[in-house]
Design an enzyme around this catalytic site. Structure first.
Site: not given
Length: 280
Positions: A34, A134, A148, A152, A183
């Site tokens: 998704t 996480s 952020y 988390k 990433t």
């Protein structure tokens, strides 16, 4: 009934979500991939193995529709991976209300909404694994990364409580805590707040520059991380928390060691809290 697993993964068009989906498909499992832009999902597998779906974790209707489509196509859900999320760099004072709301709505409320939508299916099966993506930032909060870190830390608290709630129902929870992996997190998935000059020379300013500089040169491979995560799903001995990468392991160990030392040092003072009339 077959031995392959059905994976439901958010944020499957990039980063860890894509890597986990590819690893699961390579093992013969079935994947519902998704994303807010399903046309950007680059996975390639037969229709009986792969179902791309639109999902926005801030849109509960789209979550419910994707869960229903998963059950309609594959009959069950074995693994839910809450991967969708994004970062926000900036000292707390630098952040706008809108920036704060966007991070919390995706990283916390969105993750909770996905779990809540999936749980009726997992409960009826009395089986399943929930993988919560996480971060080392869910254990160690950096200056300049306050919201952020807030998101988390909240995800970790929610997931730890969730693990105790669903374990009697045959459902497991795994909290994955990656360090720096190559990433798009430090690039496309990162937002930078408008800077305030007073923070330029502080740790918050250093973190801002570090995130810009590390994009594309992070030392860890998300493909190798995906293999570890997929293995952990099938490993009944896997712990609740799974730190990934030497940086995450070293920083978490240092944080917990210092926290334990502080606890022991403060314990004699902190224990002295009883009503004096009740001390025997």
């Amino acid at each position: 009934m077959t031995d392959d697993k059905v994976w439901f993964i958010t944020g499957s068009n990039t980063g860890f979500g894509e890597a986990i989906a590819r690893e699961a498909l390579s093992r013969g499992d079935r994947v519902v991939a998704t994303a807010r832009r399903p046309d950007a999902i680059s996975l390639d597998a037969p229709a009986d193995r792969l179902l791309p779906r639109y999902l926005d974790v801030t849109d509960i209707g789209s979550i419910r529709d994707a869960i229903a489509a998963t059950v309609a196509r594959f009959g069950r859900i074995d693994v839910v991976v809450n991967n969708a999320g994004h970062g926000l760099v900036g000292a707390l004072e630098e952040l706008s209300e809108d920036e704060i709301d966007k991070v919390l709505s995706v990283n916390v409320r969105g993750a909770a909404s996905v779990v809540r939508a999936a749980l009726p299916t997992l409960r009826s099966q009395r089986s399943g694994t929930i993988v919560q993506m996480s971060s080392v930032g869910g254990v160690v909060a950096n200056p300049g990364h306050a919201i952020y870190g807030t998101s988390k830390f909240a995800l970790e608290g929610m997931s730890e409580a969730l693990a105790g709630e669903v374990a009697p129902l045959g459902i497991r929870v795994l909290i994955v805590e990656p360090g720096p992996f190559r990433t798009e997190f430090a690039g496309r998935s990162m937002t930078f707040a408008d800077p305030i000059d007073g923070y330029a020379g502080t740790p918050a300013g250093v973190v801002r520059r570090r995130f810009r500089d590390q994009d594309g040169v992070q030392p860890n491979d998300p493909v190798r991380a995906a293999r570890i995560i997929v293995d952990a799903v099938s490993d009944d001995s896997a712990p609740l928390r799974i730190p990934l990468g030497p940086e995450a392991i070293d920083r978490i160990r240092a944080k917990l060691t210092q926290q334990l030392e502080d606890l022991e040092r403060w314990a004699p003072t902190g224990r002295d809290t009883r009503f004096t009339s009740e001390i025997r």
